[in-house]
Design a protein around this motif. Structure first.
Motif, PDB file in Angstrom:
ATOM      1  N   VAL A  72      51.583  25.406 -24.426  1.00  9.29           N
ATOM      2  CA  VAL A  72      52.675  26.289 -23.983  1.00  9.29           C
ATOM      3  C   VAL A  72      52.183  27.698 -23.709  1.00  9.29           C
ATOM      4  O   VAL A  72      51.515  28.310 -24.558  1.00  9.29           O
ATOM      5  N   ARG A  73      52.517  28.200 -22.548  1.00 12.26           N
ATOM      6  CA  ARG A  73      52.359  29.643 -22.280  1.00 12.26           C
ATOM      7  C   ARG A  73      53.727  30.208 -21.933  1.00 12.26           C
ATOM      8  O   ARG A  73      54.477  29.615 -21.152  1.00 12.26           O
ATOM      9  N   HIS A  74      54.033  31.370 -22.511  1.00  8.64           N
ATOM     10  CA  HIS A  74      55.330  31.998 -22.254  1.00  8.64           C
ATOM     11  C   HIS A  74      55.194  33.511 -22.372  1.00  8.64           C
ATOM     12  O   HIS A  74      54.381  34.007 -23.153  1.00  8.64           O
TER      13      HIS A  74
ATOM     14  N   HIS B 285      35.183  39.635 -20.293  1.00  8.87           N
ATOM     15  CA  HIS B 285      36.520  39.961 -19.761  1.00  8.87           C
ATOM     16  C   HIS B 285      37.216  38.620 -19.597  1.00  8.87           C
ATOM     17  O   HIS B 285      36.719  37.748 -18.886  1.00  8.87           O
ATOM     18  N   ALA B 286      38.365  38.462 -20.236  1.00  8.74           N
ATOM     19  CA  ALA B 286      39.051  37.165 -20.203  1.00  8.74           C
ATOM     20  C   ALA B 286      39.680  36.879 -18.850  1.00  8.74           C
ATOM     21  O   ALA B 286      40.040  35.748 -18.552  1.00  8.74           O
ATOM     22  N   GLY B 287      39.832  37.922 -18.022  1.00 12.52           N
ATOM     23  CA  GLY B 287      40.442  37.761 -16.717  1.00 12.52           C
ATOM     24  C   GLY B 287      41.970  37.714 -16.823  1.00 12.52           C
ATOM     25  O   GLY B 287      42.502  37.543 -17.911  1.00 12.52           O
ATOM     26  N   PRO B 288      42.642  37.876 -15.693  1.00 15.62           N
ATOM     27  CA  PRO B 288      42.053  38.230 -14.407  1.00 15.62           C
ATOM     28  C   PRO B 288      41.543  39.670 -14.402  1.00 15.62           C
ATOM     29  O   PRO B 288      42.189  40.542 -14.958  1.00 15.62           O
TER      30      PRO B 288
ATOM     31  N   GLN C 105      54.471  31.147 -17.521  1.00 15.10           N
ATOM     32  CA  GLN C 105      53.929  32.452 -17.122  1.00 15.10           C
ATOM     33  C   GLN C 105      52.648  32.129 -16.343  1.00 15.10           C
ATOM     34  O   GLN C 105      51.966  31.160 -16.672  1.00 15.10           O
ATOM     35  N   PRO C 106      52.319  32.946 -15.329  1.00 16.44           N
ATOM     36  CA  PRO C 106      51.155  32.596 -14.496  1.00 16.44           C
ATOM     37  C   PRO C 106      49.855  32.443 -15.287  1.00 16.44           C
ATOM     38  O   PRO C 106      49.650  33.107 -16.301  1.00 16.44           O
ATOM     39  N   SER C 107      49.008  31.565 -14.809  1.00 20.07           N
ATOM     40  CA  SER C 107      47.710  31.328 -15.436  1.00 20.07           C
ATOM     41  C   SER C 107      46.826  30.594 -14.435  1.00 20.07           C
ATOM     42  O   SER C 107      47.294  29.694 -13.738  1.00 20.07           O
ATOM     43  N   THR C 108      45.581  30.987 -14.366  1.00 17.84           N
ATOM     44  CA  THR C 108      44.588  30.206 -13.613  1.00 17.84           C
ATOM     45  C   THR C 108      43.653  29.507 -14.591  1.00 17.84           C
ATOM     46  O   THR C 108      43.515  28.277 -14.589  1.00 17.84           O
ATOM     47  N   ARG C 109      43.008  30.305 -15.461  1.00 19.64           N
ATOM     48  CA  ARG C 109      41.959  29.784 -16.332  1.00 19.64           C
ATOM     49  C   ARG C 109      42.492  28.811 -17.389  1.00 19.64           C
ATOM     50  O   ARG C 109      42.019  27.676 -17.506  1.00 19.64           O
ATOM     51  N   THR C 110      43.469  29.242 -18.176  1.00 19.87           N
ATOM     52  CA  THR C 110      43.898  28.443 -19.325  1.00 19.87           C
ATOM     53  C   THR C 110      44.559  27.141 -18.871  1.00 19.87           C
ATOM     54  O   THR C 110      44.293  26.069 -19.414  1.00 19.87           O
ATOM     55  N   ARG C 111      45.428  27.262 -17.872  1.00 19.33           N
ATOM     56  CA  ARG C 111      46.140  26.070 -17.384  1.00 19.33           C
ATOM     57  C   ARG C 111      45.148  25.048 -16.822  1.00 19.33           C
ATOM     58  O   ARG C 111      45.186  23.859 -17.180  1.00 19.33           O
TER      59      ARG C 111
ATOM     60  N   GLU D  90      49.745  36.456 -29.311  1.00 17.89           N
ATOM     61  CA  GLU D  90      48.418  35.844 -29.553  1.00 17.89           C
ATOM     62  C   GLU D  90      47.986  34.938 -28.401  1.00 17.89           C
ATOM     63  O   GLU D  90      48.817  34.424 -27.636  1.00 17.89           O
ATOM     64  N   HIS D  91      46.707  34.748 -28.321  1.00 19.55           N
ATOM     65  CA  HIS D  91      46.108  33.796 -27.373  1.00 19.55           C
ATOM     66  C   HIS D  91      44.924  33.178 -28.127  1.00 19.55           C
ATOM     67  O   HIS D  91      43.761  33.493 -27.861  1.00 19.55           O
ATOM     68  N   PRO D  92      45.216  32.305 -29.093  1.00 20.94           N
ATOM     69  CA  PRO D  92      44.150  31.814 -29.974  1.00 20.94           C
ATOM     70  C   PRO D  92      43.045  31.060 -29.245  1.00 20.94           C
ATOM     71  O   PRO D  92      41.869  31.161 -29.621  1.00 20.94           O
ATOM     72  N   VAL D  93      43.412  30.342 -28.193  1.00 20.41           N
ATOM     73  CA  VAL D  93      42.408  29.556 -27.462  1.00 20.41           C
ATOM     74  C   VAL D  93      41.376  30.497 -26.824  1.00 20.41           C
ATOM     75  O   VAL D  93      40.170  30.226 -26.840  1.00 20.41           O
ATOM     76  N   GLN D  94      41.856  31.626 -26.294  1.00 25.77           N
ATOM     77  CA  GLN D  94      40.928  32.582 -25.681  1.00 25.77           C
ATOM     78  C   GLN D  94      39.963  33.135 -26.726  1.00 25.77           C
ATOM     79  O   GLN D  94      38.762  33.280 -26.469  1.00 25.77           O
ATOM     80  N   ALA D  95      40.474  33.432 -27.920  1.00 25.24           N
ATOM     81  CA  ALA D  95      39.594  33.982 -28.961  1.00 25.24           C
ATOM     82  C   ALA D  95      38.512  32.966 -29.331  1.00 25.24           C
ATOM     83  O   ALA D  95      37.344  33.332 -29.516  1.00 25.24           O
TER      84      ALA D  95
END
Ligand code: CP
Length: 313
Positions: free
Chosen positions: A105-107, A263-266, A52-58, A134-139
């Motif tokens: 993994v992102r899905h 704001h986590a973005g985008p 799934q698209p990602s700029t920041r996490t990837r 969930e998005h535990p890394v963002q939290a």
């Protein structure tokens, strides 16, 4: 930390959460060195499987792995044999046969990282965002950002989460993280996107507001959520949403004058939050991105080494 996978904030004890957070804080300084590299994970391999698209996490995980001297490979949606009909499990087993240490993994489907963790015998799985779940890394990185701002007082804060809670994996992980830390959470947004029925019984202390002014009054932190594509498909027009729930400087100055904004973005400027706020002094949006690299490093180290962080020059 003896945990092999990072799938949900709900799996973590307070001690494990603090370990990831404190290690990340110690690792922040590596990114400001002249030579941004330490040998901690030399010889280790990290695969980013981003479907799934990602700029920041990837990018954060790729940079984090490289700053720790691991080999990092990224596979993105559209560039793998999944497009040829290979199943996700077969793809994961194929990658595991190449002996990576961690699969990030992102899905778009909730539960995919859990499914892969169940089937992979030797590889750690990190959930980098699964569906609405969930998005535990963002939290964790948001908490690191707040820790850098508020210092040791990372409890007793009033945090207003504003927007599309229904479709937000970030909101779900954030709620669990702040429940661990003892912060006060308010959810703010339209009734179809914010409802008590979305919350488990353990979240009974969370307050719900459908009026933006009431919801942000006196808040220490205002966290703006992205208006999701699903919400738009349900008929939420950006213009109408913005009229009632866009965060602007006038409202913050009047109702929450000491607040900071996340704001986590985008970001959709002018819809969830005005450009004046995004680029203004209360915005911690770039700090969140900086925190992301350090949290990526902390998570990879914890998954691979299960030991205290030692940052060699
Ligand atoms: N915050 C976040 O998950 O951003 P990306 O979608 O760009 O990774």
């Amino acid at each position: 930390m003896s945990r092999r996978h990072l799938l949900s904030i709900g799996d973590l004890s307070r001690q494990e959460f603090d370990l990831l957070l404190n290690n990340a804080e110690a690792l922040l300084e590596i990114s400001s060195r002249q030579l941004k590299k330490v040998p901690a994970l030399r010889g280790k391999t990290v695969i980013n499987l981003f479907l799934q698209p990602s700029t920041r996490t990837r990018t954060s995980f790729e940079i984090a792995a490289k700053r720790l001297s691991a080999d990092a490979i990224t596979i993105m949606e559209g560039t793998s044999s999944l497009t040829e009909g290979e199943t996700l499990l077969d793809t994961a087993m194929t990658l595991e046969a190449m002996a990576p240490d961690v699969l990030v993994v992102r899905h778009s489907h909730s539960g995919v990282p859990h499914l892969l963790a169940k089937h992979l015998a030797d590889t750690s799985v990190v959930n980098a965002g699964d569906g609405d779940h969930e998005h535990p890394v963002q939290a964790i990185l948001d908490c690191l950002t707040l820790k850098r701002r508020f210092g040791a007082q990372l409890s007793g804060l009033s945090i207003a989460i504003v927007g599309d809670v229904l479709h937000s994996r970030i909101a779900r992980s954030t709620l669990k993280a702040h429940a661990l830390l003892g912060n006060n959470i308010r959810l703010v947004g339209p009734p179809t996107l914010v409802s008590r029925s979305f919350l488990g019984s353990e979240m009974k202390d969370v307050q719900i507001y459908h009026d933006l002014c009431e919801g942000i009054e006196g808040a220490d932190v205002v966290m703006c959520l992205r208006l999701s594509q699903q919400a738009k498909e349900q008929g939420f027009l950006e213009r109408e949403y913005a009229e009632e729930y866009r965060i602007d400087e006038e409202a913050l100055a009047r109702l929450a004058p000491r607040s900071v904004v996340l704001h986590a973005g985008p970001v959709t400027r002018g819809v969830e939050v005005t450009s004046e706020v995004v680029d203004g002094p209360r915005s911690l949006i770039r700090d969140q991105v900086r925190s992301g690299v350090a949290v990526g490093m902390s998570v990879l180290l914890s998954m691979i080494t299960s030991s205290q962080v030692e940052v060699e020059q």
